[in-house]
Scaffold this motif. Structure first.
Motif, PDB file in Angstrom:
ATOM      1  N   GLU A  41       0.829  -1.210   0.000  1.00 52.94           N
ATOM      2  CA  GLU A  41       0.000   0.000   0.000  1.00 52.94           C
ATOM      3  C   GLU A  41       0.861   1.256   0.000  1.00 52.94           C
ATOM      4  O   GLU A  41       0.337   2.358  -0.016  1.00 52.94           O
ATOM      5  CB  GLU A  41      -0.916   0.009   1.226  1.00 52.94           C
ATOM      6  CG  GLU A  41      -2.087  -0.932   1.096  1.00 52.94           C
ATOM      7  CD  GLU A  41      -3.177  -0.624   2.097  1.00 52.94           C
ATOM      8  OE1 GLU A  41      -4.292  -0.321   1.658  1.00 52.94           O
ATOM      9  OE2 GLU A  41      -2.890  -0.681   3.303  1.00 52.94           O
ATOM     10  N   GLY A  46      -2.782   1.539  -7.047  1.00 54.82           N
ATOM     11  CA  GLY A  46      -3.356   0.331  -6.482  1.00 54.82           C
ATOM     12  C   GLY A  46      -3.656  -0.647  -7.603  1.00 54.82           C
ATOM     13  O   GLY A  46      -3.607  -0.285  -8.786  1.00 54.82           O
ATOM     14  N   LEU A 168      -5.888   4.713   2.720  1.00 60.35           N
ATOM     15  CA  LEU A 168      -5.597   3.300   2.495  1.00 60.35           C
ATOM     16  C   LEU A 168      -6.895   2.522   2.301  1.00 60.35           C
ATOM     17  O   LEU A 168      -7.995   3.048   2.508  1.00 60.35           O
ATOM     18  CB  LEU A 168      -4.788   2.748   3.666  1.00 60.35           C
ATOM     19  CG  LEU A 168      -3.455   3.471   3.932  1.00 60.35           C
ATOM     20  CD1 LEU A 168      -2.755   2.860   5.126  1.00 60.35           C
ATOM     21  CD2 LEU A 168      -2.565   3.466   2.711  1.00 60.35           C
ATOM     22  N   LYS A 169      -6.767   1.276   1.903  1.00 61.37           N
ATOM     23  CA  LYS A 169      -7.935   0.435   1.624  1.00 61.37           C
ATOM     24  C   LYS A 169      -8.886   0.324   2.804  1.00 61.37           C
ATOM     25  O   LYS A 169     -10.094   0.251   2.632  1.00 61.37           O
ATOM     26  CB  LYS A 169      -7.490  -0.964   1.203  1.00 61.37           C
ATOM     27  CG  LYS A 169      -6.876  -1.014  -0.157  1.00 61.37           C
ATOM     28  CD  LYS A 169      -6.434  -2.429  -0.501  1.00 61.37           C
ATOM     29  CE  LYS A 169      -5.664  -2.412  -1.803  1.00 61.37           C
ATOM     30  NZ  LYS A 169      -5.140  -3.728  -2.128  1.00 61.37           N
TER      31      LYS A 169
END
Length: 184
Positions: A41, A46, A168-169
């Motif tokens: 990350e 991505g 972030l995810k």
């Protein structure tokens, strides 16, 4: 800009080669882009961003980078596989021509083998050949301790922070740190 080829040995004894990307690298580069995006990350792209990469676009990118006067891209090849790549580039604009940006990424299986150090040594050598260049710049994400250690080893120092620069995810936000290394 086309660069010289730089052979070197990894810490585990395997042979590696830094060089300009070639048209025959397109499939390997596309695989590398997706895999490196999946593994960390800490890089900007991505896995979902890699859908835009096509063989045609990647071939054109290689052609443009190899023809550029103010940019150089290196790939690291280990046993026929693209292990990573890096780039240094600067603007043609007079007011910021003294600055160059650096980017680097490696596949996880090659971390800790000396590739990052070799890439930076070559990028710095290239940048030192550019008239009027006084500094290299890069950014890294909070928590990327391996990258920070490499950048500091190569002479970069933190000069600023962009708070909450990346989401972030998991939805959390992290800071981006700006680093500079003086040239000359």
């Amino acid at each position: 800009m086309l660069t010289r080829e730089v052979p070197f040995l990894l810490k585990d004894g395997r042979k590696a080669l830094l060089r300009s990307p070639r048209q025959e690298d397109v499939p390997g580069l596309l695989d590398y882009l997706v895999k490196s995006a999946e593994e960390s990350e800490f890089i900007l792209r991505g896995p979902e961003d890699c859908k835009k990469y096509t063989p045609e676009n990647e071939a054109k990118w290689i052609e443009n980078m190899n023809a550029a006067e103010n940019a150089a891209t290196l790939v690291c090849q280990v046993e026929g596989k693209i292990a990573g790549n890096c780039e240094v580039s600067r603007s043609n604009m007079a007011k910021i021509r003294h600055r160059a940006s650096v980017g680097i990424a490696l596949l996880k299986e090659f971390w800790g083998q000396g590739i990052g150090t070799a890439m930076f040594q070559e990028l710095i050598r290239i940048a030192e050949g550019w008239q009027g260049l006084t500094q290299l710049e890069l950014e890294f994400l909070e928590g990327n301790l391996r990258a920070r250690a490499l950048y500091e080893k190569m002479g970069f120092r933190i000069v600023g922070v962009r708070p909450d620069a990346f989401r972030l995810k998991d939805g959390s936000l992290c800071n981006e740190y700006i680093m500079i290394r003086k040239i000359g």
